[in-house]
Design an enzyme around this catalytic site. Structure first.
Site, PDB file in Angstrom:
ATOM      1  N   TYR A   7     -12.561  -1.097  -4.016  1.00  0.00           N
ATOM      2  CA  TYR A   7     -13.151  -1.327  -2.691  1.00  0.00           C
ATOM      3  C   TYR A   7     -14.676  -1.179  -2.705  1.00  0.00           C
ATOM      4  CZ  TYR A   7      -8.728  -1.659  -0.095  1.00  0.00           C
ATOM      5  OH  TYR A   7      -7.521  -2.080   0.421  1.00  0.00           O
ATOM      6  N   ASN A  37      -2.019   0.330   6.934  1.00  0.00           N
ATOM      7  CA  ASN A  37      -1.634  -1.018   7.385  1.00  0.00           C
ATOM      8  C   ASN A  37      -0.788  -1.790   6.366  1.00  0.00           C
ATOM      9  OD1 ASN A  37      -3.688  -1.573   5.629  1.00  0.00           O
ATOM     10  ND2 ASN A  37      -4.969  -2.696   7.070  1.00  0.00           N
ATOM     11  N   HIS A  77      -2.349  -5.319   1.436  1.00  0.00           N
ATOM     12  CA  HIS A  77      -3.694  -5.843   1.176  1.00  0.00           C
ATOM     13  C   HIS A  77      -3.551  -7.269   0.670  1.00  0.00           C
ATOM     14  CE1 HIS A  77      -7.715  -6.388  -0.528  1.00  0.00           C
ATOM     15  NE2 HIS A  77      -7.093  -6.930  -1.559  1.00  0.00           N
ATOM     16  N   LYS A  98       0.820  -1.216   0.000  1.00  0.00           N
ATOM     17  CA  LYS A  98       0.000   0.000   0.000  1.00  0.00           C
ATOM     18  C   LYS A  98       0.862   1.278   0.000  1.00  0.00           C
ATOM     19  CE  LYS A  98      -4.200  -1.865   2.202  1.00  0.00           C
ATOM     20  NZ  LYS A  98      -5.175  -1.644   3.306  1.00  0.00           N
ATOM     21  N   GLU A 124     -10.060  -9.345  -8.036  1.00  0.00           N
ATOM     22  CA  GLU A 124      -8.997  -8.361  -7.793  1.00  0.00           C
ATOM     23  C   GLU A 124      -7.840  -8.529  -8.788  1.00  0.00           C
ATOM     24  OE1 GLU A 124     -10.124  -7.775  -3.079  1.00  0.00           O
ATOM     25  OE2 GLU A 124      -8.203  -8.714  -3.573  1.00  0.00           O
TER      26      GLU A 124
END
Ligand code: GDP
Length: 137
Positions: free
Chosen positions: A49, A112, A115, A9, A126
């Site tokens: 998302y 975080n 993913h 990310k 995805e």
């Protein structure tokens, strides 16, 4: 063999730990089948998302995901989906186990570091969102 979709990310790329995360991916036994650095637009992050569109954190999440470049990957290993989620650790880095990527490199539930797809259907969606068939051969 199984394939999963992963993202390093924008927070991890900004902190210059993408190389460390890639080294860990390889040392844990994943084969990188495809990889690209991209800077998502807000609309592209929203499309990715889409399942979270009604959630209160959707705006912040898609702002963050479009805040800078990220690295998208196709990873292959036996049981890759579960194995990659185990290596990432819990969504909230504060709750992630020692030795996981989110514990090591994540700062908060918003930032975080990584993913990973959570099921075979989401991995298929995805991977298809980011890679053309010929890149995944
Ligand atoms: P993941 O599969 O572990 O990435 O978690 P989810 O698919 O449920 O959520 C997608 C991303 O949205 C997570 O990686 C977090 O960055 C963020 N997120 C999930 N739940 C929350 C939450 O309760 N609050 C906030 N601020 N962000 C969240």
């Amino acid at each position: 063999m199984q394939r999963t979709f992963a993202i390093i990310k924008p927070d991890a790329v900004r902190k210059r730990v993408a190389g460390q995360i890639l080294a860990r991916i390889e040392s844990e036994g994943f084969t990188v089948r495809a990889l690209r650095m991209i800077h998502l637009s807000k609309a592209e992050a929203e499309g990715f998302y889409d399942v979270h569109r009604e959630r209160p954190f959707f705006g912040g999440l898609t702002d963050f995901m479009s805040s800078g470049p990220c690295i998208v990957l196709c990873l292959e290993a036996p049981d890759a989906i579960r194995k990659w989620r185990d290596l990432m650790g819990a969504t909230d880095p504060a709750k992630a186990a020692d030795g996981t990527l989110r514990k090591g490199f994540g700062a908060s539930i918003d930032n975080n570091a990584t993913h990973g797809s959570d099921a075979t259907e989401t991995a298929a969606f995805e991977l298809g969102y980011f890679f053309r068939g010929m890149e995944l051969r």
